[in-house]
Design an enzyme around this catalytic site. Structure first.
Site, short mmCIF file in Angstrom:
data_model
loop_
_atom_site.label_atom_id
_atom_site.label_comp_id
_atom_site.label_asym_id
_atom_site.label_seq_id
_atom_site.Cartn_x
_atom_site.Cartn_y
_atom_site.Cartn_z
N ASP A 34 -35.32 -60.88 94.34
CA ASP A 34 -34.21 -61.17 95.43
C ASP A 34 -34.54 -62.39 96.28
O ASP A 34 -35.91 -62.65 96.50
CB ASP A 34 -34.16 -59.99 96.36
CG ASP A 34 -33.03 -59.87 97.28
OD1 ASP A 34 -32.85 -58.84 98.25
OD2 ASP A 34 -32.16 -60.64 97.02
N HIS A 51 -31.25 -70.04 92.12
CA HIS A 51 -31.33 -69.49 90.97
C HIS A 51 -32.20 -70.23 90.11
O HIS A 51 -32.95 -69.70 89.05
CB HIS A 51 -30.07 -69.22 90.38
CG HIS A 51 -29.14 -68.44 91.09
ND1 HIS A 51 -29.69 -67.09 91.96
CD2 HIS A 51 -27.73 -68.55 91.78
CE1 HIS A 51 -28.45 -66.76 92.67
NE2 HIS A 51 -27.29 -67.54 92.54
N LEU A 145 -46.64 -58.09 75.59
CA LEU A 145 -45.71 -57.80 76.39
C LEU A 145 -44.20 -57.61 76.05
O LEU A 145 -43.63 -58.47 75.39
CB LEU A 145 -46.02 -58.71 77.66
CG LEU A 145 -44.79 -58.67 78.89
CD1 LEU A 145 -45.49 -57.81 79.66
CD2 LEU A 145 -44.72 -59.99 79.46
#
Ligand SMILES: Cc1cc(N2CCCCCC2)n2ncc(-c3ccc(F)cc3)c2n1
Length: 254
Positions: A34, A51, A145
């Site tokens: 956020d 972004h 991962l």
């Protein structure tokens, strides 16, 4: 520095003063990324600049998660509520997966990362689906991962879909009402094959879960920082893990 420093901890001049214990690294870390719009606004830039910077932070934190041997990294990239944003912003956001993968897929493959997604995938635009599906296939044999991207994800929708599926199973006599337990619900979630997040991080100072992993995060350690996602970095990631390692995890026990 995070807002929730634990007062009894020795003041560290740098985070590197703290040794992370290797045996207690959270296997699954989930992050609400956020603060991207605010990051851009603070600099007099358009929201999409935040972004884009946030996307670069994703690349950095994937590397860092791998470095500290985290097993699953779930990132909240687009929520079911984000469709309410201006069309221009949605169109931009729906191009980010393609842009990210165009530059970074070779590195994901190189780093043995397996890409997965959670959320209503089919409702995404064709170009977004194509890029992500292609990358999921190309990384499917990797066993390092798991980079789990929450795309068009909403926890309440996920849970209502699971409840509907369970009701259908009861109607078709697959099992009785008495047999409905937590595992029955778990099995119908997007995350059925993943362990619950051990640590959930949210950036930008907001203290909410915002419809993210509401069921799965029932026992997750929550860690918040005022820092905006584009400014999130390895030091903050390590601070979150160190704080996690200091906490006693009781799972409701004593
Ligand atoms: C929609 C969206 C937004 C998005 N932001 C950048 C990060 C901050 C949060 C919102 C904006 N990022 N960053 C990476 C992806 C992505 C998606 C799929 C994939 F397979 C690989 C990467 C992404 N997707």
């Amino acid at each position: 520095m995070s807002k929730f420093k634990l007062p009894f901890l020795r003041k560290a001049t740098t985070l590197n003063d703290y040794e992370l214990s290797k045996e207690n690294i959270p296997e699954h870390i989930a992050i609400i990324m956020d603060g991207n719009g605010r990051w851009a606004k603070k600099r007099g830039l358009p929201r999409f600049a935040g972004h884009r910077e946030g996307m670069d932070t994703v690349k950095k934190i994937v590397k860092v998660a791998n470095k500290y041997d985290v097993k699953i990294l779930t990132l909240y990239a687009f929520s079911t509520e984000n469709w309410k944003r201006p069309k221009k912003e949605i169109d931009y956001l729906m191009k980010l997966p393609m842009e990210f993968l165009h530059t970074y897929l070779p590195e994901l493959i190189e780093e043995n990362v397996r890409l997965e997604t959670i959320g209503e995938f089919e409702a995404l635009p064709p170009h977004t689906k194509q890029a992500v599906q292609d990358a999921i296939e190309k990384t499917s044999r990797n066993d390092g991962l798991i980079l789990n991207i929450a795309l068009n994800y909403g926890s309440r929708y996920e849970m209502t879909q699971a409840i509907q599926a369970i009701c259908k199973d009861v109607e078709s006599k697959k099992y009785t009402i008495d047999e409905i337990d937590e595992s029955a619900l778990n099995q119908h979630l997007y995350t059925h094959h993943l362990k619950d997040p051990d640590l959930l991080i949210r950036t930008s100072g907001e203290l909410r879960l915002s419809n993210f992993l509401l069921w799965q995060a029932a026992y997750s350690e929550l860690w918040f920082t005022e820092e905006l996602w584009p400014d999130f970095n390895e030091d903050l990631f390590v601070e979150a893990i160190r704080d996690y390692q200091q906490r006693k995890r009781r799972f409701g026990g004593i």
